[in-house]
Scaffold this motif. Structure first.
Motif, PDB file in Angstrom:
ATOM      1  N   GLY A 641       0.799  -1.221   0.000  1.00  0.00           N
ATOM      2  CA  GLY A 641       0.000   0.000   0.000  1.00  0.00           C
ATOM      3  C   GLY A 641       0.829   1.266   0.000  1.00  0.00           C
ATOM      4  N   ASP A 642       2.168   1.147   0.263  1.00  0.00           N
ATOM      5  CA  ASP A 642       3.022   2.337   0.266  1.00  0.00           C
ATOM      6  C   ASP A 642       3.131   2.938  -1.127  1.00  0.00           C
ATOM      7  OD1 ASP A 642       3.452   2.143   2.928  1.00  0.00           O
ATOM      8  OD2 ASP A 642       5.442   1.220   2.784  1.00  0.00           O
ATOM      9  N   GLN A 643       3.193   4.289  -1.151  1.00  0.00           N
ATOM     10  CA  GLN A 643       3.431   5.004  -2.399  1.00  0.00           C
ATOM     11  C   GLN A 643       4.932   5.047  -2.647  1.00  0.00           C
ATOM     12  OE1 GLN A 643       1.105   6.220  -4.523  1.00  0.00           O
ATOM     13  NE2 GLN A 643      -0.522   5.363  -3.215  1.00  0.00           N
ATOM     14  N   VAL A 644       5.350   4.713  -3.890  1.00  0.00           N
ATOM     15  CA  VAL A 644       6.786   4.659  -4.189  1.00  0.00           C
ATOM     16  C   VAL A 644       7.060   5.298  -5.537  1.00  0.00           C
ATOM     17  CG1 VAL A 644       7.227   2.576  -2.827  1.00  0.00           C
ATOM     18  CG2 VAL A 644       6.515   2.371  -5.213  1.00  0.00           C
ATOM     19  N   LYS A 645       8.341   5.589  -5.757  1.00  0.00           N
ATOM     20  CA  LYS A 645       8.805   6.044  -7.073  1.00  0.00           C
ATOM     21  C   LYS A 645       9.765   4.979  -7.615  1.00  0.00           C
ATOM     22  CE  LYS A 645      10.164  10.305  -7.960  1.00  0.00           C
ATOM     23  NZ  LYS A 645      11.002  11.532  -7.977  1.00  0.00           N
ATOM     24  N   ILE A 646       9.535   4.600  -8.883  1.00  0.00           N
ATOM     25  CA  ILE A 646      10.460   3.685  -9.562  1.00  0.00           C
ATOM     26  C   ILE A 646      11.552   4.553 -10.162  1.00  0.00           C
ATOM     27  CG2 ILE A 646      10.681   1.838 -11.267  1.00  0.00           C
ATOM     28  CD1 ILE A 646       7.659   1.477 -11.123  1.00  0.00           C
ATOM     29  N   LYS A 647      12.744   4.519  -9.514  1.00  0.00           N
ATOM     30  CA  LYS A 647      13.766   5.495  -9.857  1.00  0.00           C
ATOM     31  C   LYS A 647      14.290   5.343 -11.290  1.00  0.00           C
ATOM     32  CE  LYS A 647      16.021   4.328  -6.120  1.00  0.00           C
ATOM     33  NZ  LYS A 647      17.056   4.260  -5.061  1.00  0.00           N
TER      34      LYS A 647
END
Length: 789
Positions: A641-647
């Protein structure tokens, strides 16, 4: 095969069209005798021959098949020892030389994949008659006359004949140009009568010329006289001409004996050449109708994709239709002139064509069942001579069909039950349909009766289909909709044409409630189907975009990994260089010190010990560099459920799940789910995207596509339908990029994919030109296309 079905399905028209592609009248006999077969192995052989010939026409130079003559009468004369004349010998030579050419053509073809095997096998059986044709050519000229060089005796005789003719002309010319004779001569010319040279003399002066009168002009003013001075030479000329004819007959007799000795082999070659002409004609016809080789089965199962009636011209709407798998009976409804009968005829005619060994105008992958009989009752066949009504005429044919048809037959019935009272006609139609259906007879009917639509709904193994009608334009679309009966559009059409609402409302009151409910149900089904189709297309587009984004992500990830590995290797090399330079420098210093200052061994050992410590420090730095490169980022502590950025690709998403060892996570980014290494993720407080949740930024996708679209597309192993869709999508993508040339890999295979590529490129508006690849580019397995700037 039932002759009535062949007639109503216009099979003779197909044979008529086929005749325009042959090069020899001999082949007309094969076309005339062309009939559908029920032997599946035989049909497959004929189909494969056409497929191979079609590949040759597409890939190679045109086979030199033209020029075959019907020499069978000449061969029969030779068998009876009757002399063959010069023109007949010339035809035999021309035909046998076509055999030489076609045999040489096939023997020089490169066929590593056995694409032309069947035709090459036929051509290999063609006889070698070069010694015979050489002898005939030596004796017979191109006009069919015996050459003077055919024998030394003939040459001598003809030389004497020419001398005699010259001598006669000289004598006669001296007479007609003599001043004393000119007043008797009608015209100063030398002519021939009864094979003898004569001069024209005025009738009133014929007594002034000593000679023989051979003829008189129609006006009676001129007589043709052979002067006595040339009679002897004319007699000699006639004798020489008789000797010439005798020698010519002797030469022709010898050549006839040569032909006679090889008559049996020549007949075999003639059959082979005719067979090849027939096969190549069928291949040319297939190219003209955009045909393909159908799959065949003996279970009477038919599946046609984008099928077209081959006799229709203009913009023909193709149909998808099937029969014999999930259902044995198909009920087609729809408006008049809407294409029901054409659909019926398309099914029947394509089946006949397939069983006759012809390609069918449908997409590759279409399947045709082998039917032992095909029956048809189509169109208005009212018999005036028999004083029968339309209904009676149809019923006579249907009675015959019912008596003969079994579970290996295909029955096609147009407007079943029409021509009589609607109630009775509908009931009779259902009874006939039920009779055929319970006996597992593959049946396709067209009808207007709602009762037959209901029958199809209520019985398993029976399916509805309809020809679509556009109420807005009041025109049929000719699209065949499987699984959906046609609605009665009478009220809607009347309303569109301006009939008063009160009349339409009154008409609806006269309808049975059941009819109204059925029509409403069909309407709802049509609307649901359109909505489903729209959502299906939308879902397909979303899926394609997600697939492209995933491929784009994986490609970027791969490039980043490769870049990381390159940088790591470069770091290793740099570290090794540092160590080597330090070592070389230390050794040089020690050497110099030892040479200049005479250091003791103990001092040298201490210096080397210090060098070893320095080496350890450098190696430690290199290892640290490697470790830092391998662990560039700290692994974030993430939960579902965490919001992430795919670097790596600079896209935001949400963690859907984590694997057991928490080294990878499944991330939902837009409509795409991807599995990502945790080191490539960065936790964010909220989604950093201007794109609404669940939507794809189409502009960004297009920009990325323009940067990363490949110049090569590989279609090998795909079905024709899928290959065409993928190629069209690829060309659309290419238009967003800066590419001006692309490479399409379709392989050599059966040639079907190549045909799909050629057809698509021909119709794609931005294609400047295209060609097959050169040997270094992949040869005939690759097509190179250039796009307009």
């Amino acid at each position: 095969m039932d002759q009535h079905a062949l007639d109503v399905l216009n099979f003779s028209e197909i044979k008529k069209d086929l005749r325009s592609y042959i090069t020899s009248k001999l082949t007309e006999n094969l076309i005339e005798n062309l009939e559908p077969s029920i032997e599946i192995d035989y049909i497959k052989e004929r189909q494969k021959e056409v497929t191979q010939a079609k590949k040759i026409l597409i890939r190679e130079n045109t086979p030199p098949i033209s020029g075959v003559k019907d020499i069978r009468p000449s061969l029969e004369k030779a068998e009876k020892s009757m002399i063959i004349d010069g023109e007949e010998l010339l035809d035999i030579t021309t035909t046998l030389e076509v055999g030489h050419d076609i045999s040489s053509y096939f023997s020089n073809l490169e066929d590593e994949d056995d694409n032309y095997k069947k035709l090459m096998k036929i051509a290999a059986k063609i006889g070698n008659f070069r010694p015979l044709t050489k002898e005939i050519r030596k004796a017979i000229d191109n006009q069919g006359e015996v050459k003077s060089s055919a024998s030394s005796k003939l040459r001598r005789i003809r030389r004497k004949i020419q001398n005699a003719k010259d001598s006669i002309r000289d004598k006669l010319n001296s007479i007609i140009h003599s001043s004393s004779m000119q007043k008797y001569i009608q015209e100063a010319v030398v002519t021939i009568r009864d094979g003898r040279y004569v001069i024209p003399v005025k009738v009133e002066h014929q007594g002034e010329i000593n000679g023989l009168v051979h003829d008189q002009s129609s006006s009676g003013q001129t007589v043709f006289i052979e002067p006595n001075s040339v009679v002897k030479i004319n007699n000699k000329l006639k004798q020489l001409e008789a000797e010439e004819e005798q020698e010519i007959q002797r030469i022709l007799q010898e050549l006839t004996f040569l032909v006679q000795a090889e008559t049996d082999d020549i007949k075999i070659t003639l059959k082979l050449l005719t067979a090849l002409d027939f096969i190549i004609a069928k291949a040319r016809y297939s190219l003209n109708i955009d045909g393909s080789e159908p799959l065949l089965n003996e279970e009477q199962k038919t599946k046609l994709f984008k099928a077209r009636h081959p006799l229709l011209t203009g913009d023909v709407v193709p149909i998808d239709v099937e029969l014999g798998d999930e259902f044995d009976t198909l009920v087609i409804t729809g408006p008049n002139t809407g294409g029901k009968t054409v659909t019926l005829k398309t099914i029947g005619l394509l089946t006949l064509m397939a069983q006759a060994g012809l390609h069918i105008p449908a997409l590759s992958g279409s399947e045709v069942g082998i039917y032992h009989q095909i029956y048809g009752d189509i169109g208005d066949e009212q018999s005036i001579k028999q004083n029968l009504s339309t209904f009676s005429s149809h019923m006579n044919q249907i009675i015959k069909i019912i008596e003969e048809a079994d579970d290996t037959a295909l029955v096609l019935l147009d407007e079943l039950g029409a021509g009589t009272d609607p109630t009775e006609g509908a009931a009779l139609g259902m009874a006939i349909l039920d009779y055929l259906h319970t006996r597992n007879v593959k049946t396709v009917i067209t009808t207007h009766y709602s009762q037959l639509k209901t029958y199809a709904y209520n019985n398993s193994g029976v399916e509805n289909a309809s020809v679509e009608f556009d109420v807005e334009t009041l025109k049929p679309t000719y699209n065949l909709q499987m699984g959906l009966p046609g609605r009665s559009n009478a009220f809607q059409i009347a309303n569109r044409l301006g009939l008063k609402d009160e009349i339409i409302s009154s008409a609806e009151d006269f309808l049975d409630q059941e009819d109204i409910e059925i029509d409403d149900i069909i309407k709802e089904i049509e609307e649901d189907k359109k909505e489903y189709q729209s959502k299906k297309e939308e879902a397909t587009e979303d899926y394609q975009q997600a697939k492209e984004m995933r491929e784009e992500y994986e490609e970027k990830l791969k490039k980043l990994e490769e870049r990381k590995n390159r940088e790591l290797k470069e770091a290793y090399r740099e570290a090794d260089k540092i160590i080597k330079r330090a070592k070389d420098r230390a050794e040089n210093i020690i050497s110099d010190l030892k040479e200049k200052q005479r250091l003791s061994d103990r001092e040298i050992q201490e210096a080397r010990s210090g060098l070893r410590e320095e080496r350890k420090d450098i190696k430690s730095e290199r290892n640290q560099l490697t470790a830092e490169n391998q662990q560039e980022q700290e692994i974030p502590d993430l939960e579902e459920g965490d919001q992430v950025k795919i670097k790596n690709v600079n896209k935001n998403g949400k963690v859907v799940s984590l694997n057991q060892d928490k080294e990878e996570a499944v991330v939902q980014s837009g409509i795409m789910k991807v599995t990502v290494d945790l080191k490539e993720l960065e936790k964010v407080e909220k989604e950093e995207s201007s794109t609404p949740k669940g939507k794809v930024n189409i502009s960004r996708v297009k920009q990325q596509k323009a940067k990363n679209i490949s110049s090569k597309l590989d279609l090998r192993g795909m079905r024709a339908v899928d290959a065409k869709d993928k190629l069209l999508k690829y060309l659309d993508d290419v238009m967003l990029s800066n590419l001006n040339q692309v490479e399409i890999v379709h392989g050599k295979g059966t040639g079907v994919l190549r045909e799909v590529v050629d057809e698509t490129l021909d119709n794609y508006p931005s294609i400047k030109n295209y060609r097959l690849g050169k040997p270094k580019e992949g040869g005939s397995g690759v097509t190179i296309a250039k796009l307009e700037a």
